[in-house]
Design a protein around this motif. Structure first.
Motif, PDB file in Angstrom:
ATOM      1  N   LEU A  37       0.712  -1.143   0.012  1.00 19.59           N
ATOM      2  CA  LEU A  37      -0.057   0.032   0.037  1.00 19.59           C
ATOM      3  C   LEU A  37       0.680   1.240   0.116  1.00 19.59           C
ATOM      4  CD1 LEU A  37      -2.725  -1.259   2.623  1.00 19.59           C
ATOM      5  CD2 LEU A  37      -2.961  -0.963   0.213  1.00 19.59           C
ATOM      6  N   LYS A  38       0.420   2.193  -0.779  1.00 11.06           N
ATOM      7  CA  LYS A  38       1.104   3.489  -0.849  1.00 11.06           C
ATOM      8  C   LYS A  38       0.570   4.470  -0.375  1.00 11.06           C
ATOM      9  CE  LYS A  38       3.603   2.644  -5.153  1.00 11.06           C
ATOM     10  NZ  LYS A  38       3.914   3.190  -6.538  1.00 11.06           N
ATOM     11  N   ALA A  39       1.143   5.314   0.592  1.00 14.53           N
ATOM     12  CA  ALA A  39       0.543   6.563   1.096  1.00 14.53           C
ATOM     13  C   ALA A  39       0.310   7.413  -0.055  1.00 14.53           C
ATOM     14  CB  ALA A  39       1.242   7.145   1.994  1.00 14.53           C
ATOM     15  N   GLY A  40      -1.159   8.145   0.224  1.00 17.93           N
ATOM     16  CA  GLY A  40      -1.567   9.173  -0.674  1.00 17.93           C
ATOM     17  C   GLY A  40      -0.715  10.281  -0.827  1.00 17.93           C
ATOM     18  N   LYS A  41      -0.988  11.166  -1.768  1.00 22.65           N
ATOM     19  CA  LYS A  41      -0.256  12.137  -2.161  1.00 22.65           C
ATOM     20  C   LYS A  41      -0.543  13.258  -1.178  1.00 22.65           C
ATOM     21  CE  LYS A  41      -3.268  13.866  -5.796  1.00 22.65           C
ATOM     22  NZ  LYS A  41      -3.207  14.196  -7.352  1.00 22.65           N
ATOM     23  N   ILE A  43      -1.968  16.572   0.814  1.00 22.23           N
ATOM     24  CA  ILE A  43      -2.828  17.831   0.808  1.00 22.23           C
ATOM     25  C   ILE A  43      -2.717  18.776   1.695  1.00 22.23           C
ATOM     26  CG2 ILE A  43      -4.699  16.778   2.182  1.00 22.23           C
ATOM     27  CD1 ILE A  43      -6.668  17.895   0.349  1.00 22.23           C
ATOM     28  N   ASN A  44      -2.518  19.789   1.222  1.00 23.03           N
ATOM     29  CA  ASN A  44      -2.067  21.135   1.959  1.00 23.03           C
ATOM     30  C   ASN A  44      -3.128  22.281   1.889  1.00 23.03           C
ATOM     31  OD1 ASN A  44       0.679  20.059   2.641  1.00 23.03           O
ATOM     32  ND2 ASN A  44       1.221  20.458   0.746  1.00 23.03           N
ATOM     33  N   THR A  45      -2.869  23.269   2.836  1.00 25.58           N
ATOM     34  CA  THR A  45      -3.819  24.280   2.605  1.00 25.58           C
ATOM     35  C   THR A  45      -3.959  25.086   1.529  1.00 25.58           C
ATOM     36  OG1 THR A  45      -3.489  24.629   5.231  1.00 25.58           O
ATOM     37  CG2 THR A  45      -4.748  26.611   3.786  1.00 25.58           C
ATOM     38  N   GLY A  46      -5.115  25.039   0.921  1.00 25.47           N
ATOM     39  CA  GLY A  46      -5.026  25.903  -0.637  1.00 25.47           C
ATOM     40  C   GLY A  46      -5.421  24.915  -1.533  1.00 25.47           C
ATOM     41  N   ASP A  47      -4.985  23.502  -1.549  1.00 22.81           N
ATOM     42  CA  ASP A  47      -4.792  22.475  -2.375  1.00 22.81           C
ATOM     43  C   ASP A  47      -6.637  22.061  -2.715  1.00 22.81           C
ATOM     44  OD1 ASP A  47      -2.622  22.302  -2.601  1.00 22.81           O
ATOM     45  OD2 ASP A  47      -2.315  20.432  -1.484  1.00 22.81           O
ATOM     46  N   VAL A  48      -6.857  21.813  -4.058  1.00 17.47           N
ATOM     47  CA  VAL A  48      -8.119  21.499  -4.323  1.00 17.47           C
ATOM     48  C   VAL A  48      -8.282  19.681  -4.220  1.00 17.47           C
ATOM     49  CG1 VAL A  48      -9.905  21.304  -6.303  1.00 17.47           C
ATOM     50  CG2 VAL A  48      -8.474  23.179  -5.936  1.00 17.47           C
ATOM     51  N   LEU A  49      -9.272  19.607  -3.577  1.00 20.44           N
ATOM     52  CA  LEU A  49      -9.927  18.106  -3.287  1.00 20.44           C
ATOM     53  C   LEU A  49     -11.042  17.682  -4.163  1.00 20.44           C
ATOM     54  CD1 LEU A  49      -9.182  15.517  -1.584  1.00 20.44           C
ATOM     55  CD2 LEU A  49     -10.785  16.532   0.034  1.00 20.44           C
ATOM     56  N   SER A  50     -10.831  16.809  -4.803  1.00 21.37           N
ATOM     57  CA  SER A  50     -12.210  16.421  -5.779  1.00 21.37           C
ATOM     58  C   SER A  50     -12.431  14.898  -5.663  1.00 21.37           C
ATOM     59  CB  SER A  50     -11.550  16.312  -7.414  1.00 21.37           C
ATOM     60  OG  SER A  50     -11.335  17.639  -7.734  1.00 21.37           O
ATOM     61  N   GLY A  51     -13.741  14.687  -5.476  1.00 25.23           N
ATOM     62  CA  GLY A  51     -14.360  13.339  -5.338  1.00 25.23           C
ATOM     63  C   GLY A  51     -15.863  13.545  -5.437  1.00 25.23           C
ATOM     64  N   ARG A  78      -2.587  12.177   2.016  1.00 21.60           N
ATOM     65  CA  ARG A  78      -1.859  12.325   3.439  1.00 21.60           C
ATOM     66  C   ARG A  78      -2.145  13.862   3.610  1.00 21.60           C
ATOM     67  NH1 ARG A  78       3.029  10.515   1.552  1.00 21.60           N
ATOM     68  NH2 ARG A  78       3.616  12.793   0.949  1.00 21.60           N
ATOM     69  N   LEU A  79      -2.433  13.948   5.221  1.00 21.41           N
ATOM     70  CA  LEU A  79      -2.617  15.277   5.584  1.00 21.41           C
ATOM     71  C   LEU A  79      -1.329  15.968   5.980  1.00 21.41           C
ATOM     72  CD1 LEU A  79      -5.377  14.238   5.527  1.00 21.41           C
ATOM     73  CD2 LEU A  79      -5.814  15.132   7.884  1.00 21.41           C
ATOM     74  N   PRO A  80      -1.259  17.292   6.248  1.00 23.51           N
ATOM     75  CA  PRO A  80       0.008  17.937   6.645  1.00 23.51           C
ATOM     76  C   PRO A  80       0.208  17.576   8.156  1.00 23.51           C
ATOM     77  CG  PRO A  80      -1.878  19.468   6.633  1.00 23.51           C
ATOM     78  CD  PRO A  80      -2.301  18.209   5.800  1.00 23.51           C
ATOM     79  N   LEU A  85      -1.161  10.752   8.715  1.00 30.11           N
ATOM     80  CA  LEU A  85      -2.006   9.471   8.028  1.00 30.11           C
ATOM     81  C   LEU A  85      -3.157   9.349   8.773  1.00 30.11           C
ATOM     82  CD1 LEU A  85       0.744   7.033   6.725  1.00 30.11           C
ATOM     83  CD2 LEU A  85      -0.283   8.654   5.446  1.00 30.11           C
ATOM     84  N   CYS A  86      -3.396  10.141   9.764  1.00 29.71           N
ATOM     85  CA  CYS A  86      -4.501   9.875  10.492  1.00 29.71           C
ATOM     86  C   CYS A  86      -4.660   8.367  11.098  1.00 29.71           C
ATOM     87  CB  CYS A  86      -5.959  10.169   9.947  1.00 29.71           C
ATOM     88  SG  CYS A  86      -6.217  11.583   9.572  1.00 29.71           S
ATOM     89  N   ASN A  87      -3.529   7.631  11.254  1.00 32.42           N
ATOM     90  CA  ASN A  87      -3.482   6.346  11.855  1.00 32.42           C
ATOM     91  C   ASN A  87      -4.059   5.341  10.878  1.00 32.42           C
ATOM     92  OD1 ASN A  87      -2.383   7.384  14.533  1.00 32.42           O
ATOM     93  ND2 ASN A  87      -4.373   7.637  15.141  1.00 32.42           N
ATOM     94  N   LEU A  88      -3.828   5.605   9.747  1.00 32.61           N
ATOM     95  CA  LEU A  88      -4.232   4.863   8.497  1.00 32.61           C
ATOM     96  C   LEU A  88      -2.936   4.484   8.024  1.00 32.61           C
ATOM     97  CD1 LEU A  88      -7.500   6.855   7.456  1.00 32.61           C
ATOM     98  CD2 LEU A  88      -7.418   4.423   8.922  1.00 32.61           C
ATOM     99  N   GLU A  89      -2.994   3.357   7.041  1.00 34.38           N
ATOM    100  CA  GLU A  89      -1.847   3.049   6.105  1.00 34.38           C
ATOM    101  C   GLU A  89      -1.600   3.703   5.106  1.00 34.38           C
ATOM    102  OE1 GLU A  89      -1.763  -1.135   5.470  1.00 34.38           O
ATOM    103  OE2 GLU A  89      -2.508  -1.718   7.149  1.00 34.38           O
ATOM    104  N   THR A  90      -2.801   4.114   4.390  1.00 34.83           N
ATOM    105  CA  THR A  90      -2.686   4.852   3.381  1.00 34.83           C
ATOM    106  C   THR A  90      -3.157   6.401   3.252  1.00 34.83           C
ATOM    107  OG1 THR A  90      -4.734   4.150   2.491  1.00 34.83           O
ATOM    108  CG2 THR A  90      -2.903   2.999   1.795  1.00 34.83           C
ATOM    109  N   GLY A  91      -3.550   6.936   4.458  1.00 38.08           N
ATOM    110  CA  GLY A  91      -4.262   7.890   4.486  1.00 38.08           C
ATOM    111  C   GLY A  91      -5.772   7.886   4.191  1.00 38.08           C
TER     112      GLY A  91
END
Length: 146
Positions: A37-41, A43-51, A78-80, A85-91
Motif C-alpha cells: 500500500l502506498k500513502a496518498g499524495k 494535501i495542504n492548505t489551498g489545495d483542491v480536493l475532488s471526489g 496524506r494530511l500535513p 496519515l490519521c493512523n491509517l496505512e494509506t491516509g
C-alpha cells in the motif's frame, strides 16, 4: 427400490469425496503477494480536493435534531503534520465537509451524488465519536468545475 437409492447416494458421496481433495490441493498453492500500500499524495492548505459528494444522516448529540452533514470520497490523501496519515496505512479517503452556514448546506445539497471539487483551507483527522469520516475539512470553498 432401497438398493437403487443406496447406489445413487453412494455415487453422489464418491463424487463429492473425489472433488474435495482436488479443490483442497488448489487452495494450498501460495497466492501472489499483494502490492504494498502506498500513502496518498499530500494535501495542504489551498489545495483542491475532488471526489463524489455524499449526504450523511447525522443527529446532533445535544438535542437529537438532524444536522446537514456531507462527505466527499476520493483517493487516499496524506494530511500535513502533525496529523499525517490519521493512523491509517494509506491516509484518509473520506472527508467530512463541515457547513458553517445555510448557504453552504444549500450549495452541497444540490450537488449530492455528483463529482465536486473543494478548496481546502483547514483539515484535520477525525477525533470525535460522532464523525463518520476519516478526516474533517472545517474551512473550505466550492470550486466551479468547467
Amino acid at each position: 427400490m432401497t438398493k437403487r437409492r443406496f447406489a445413487i447416494g453412494l455415487t453422489f458421496a464418491s463424487i463429492l469425496l473425489a472433488s474435495f481433495p482436488a479443490s483442497a490441493g488448489r487452495a494450498e498453492q501460495p497466492a501472489e503477494a499483494p502490492a504494498p500500500l502506498k500513502a496518498g499524495k499530500p494535501i495542504n492548505t489551498g489545495d483542491v480536493l475532488s471526489g463524489e459528494l455524499n449526504a450523511l444522516r447525522v443527529r446532533d448529540a445535544k438535542d437529537g435534531k438532524p444536522v446537514a452533514t456531507y462527505q466527499i470520497t476520493t483517493e487516499p490523501r496524506r494530511l500535513p503534520p502533525p496529523n499525517g496519515l490519521c493512523n491509517l496505512e494509506t491516509g484518509p479517503e473520506t472527508f467530512q465537509l463541515v457547513t458553517t452556514s445555510g448557504t453552504q448546506a444549500a450549495q452541497l445539497k444540490a450537488l449530492v451524488g455528483k463529482e465536486i471539487s473543494v478548496k481546502v483551507d483547514e483539515v484535520a483527522c477525525a477525533q470525535d465519536a460522532g464523525q463518520m469520516s476519516e478526516a474533517v475539512i472545517t474551512k473550505w470553498s466550492l470550486v466551479k468545475q468547467r
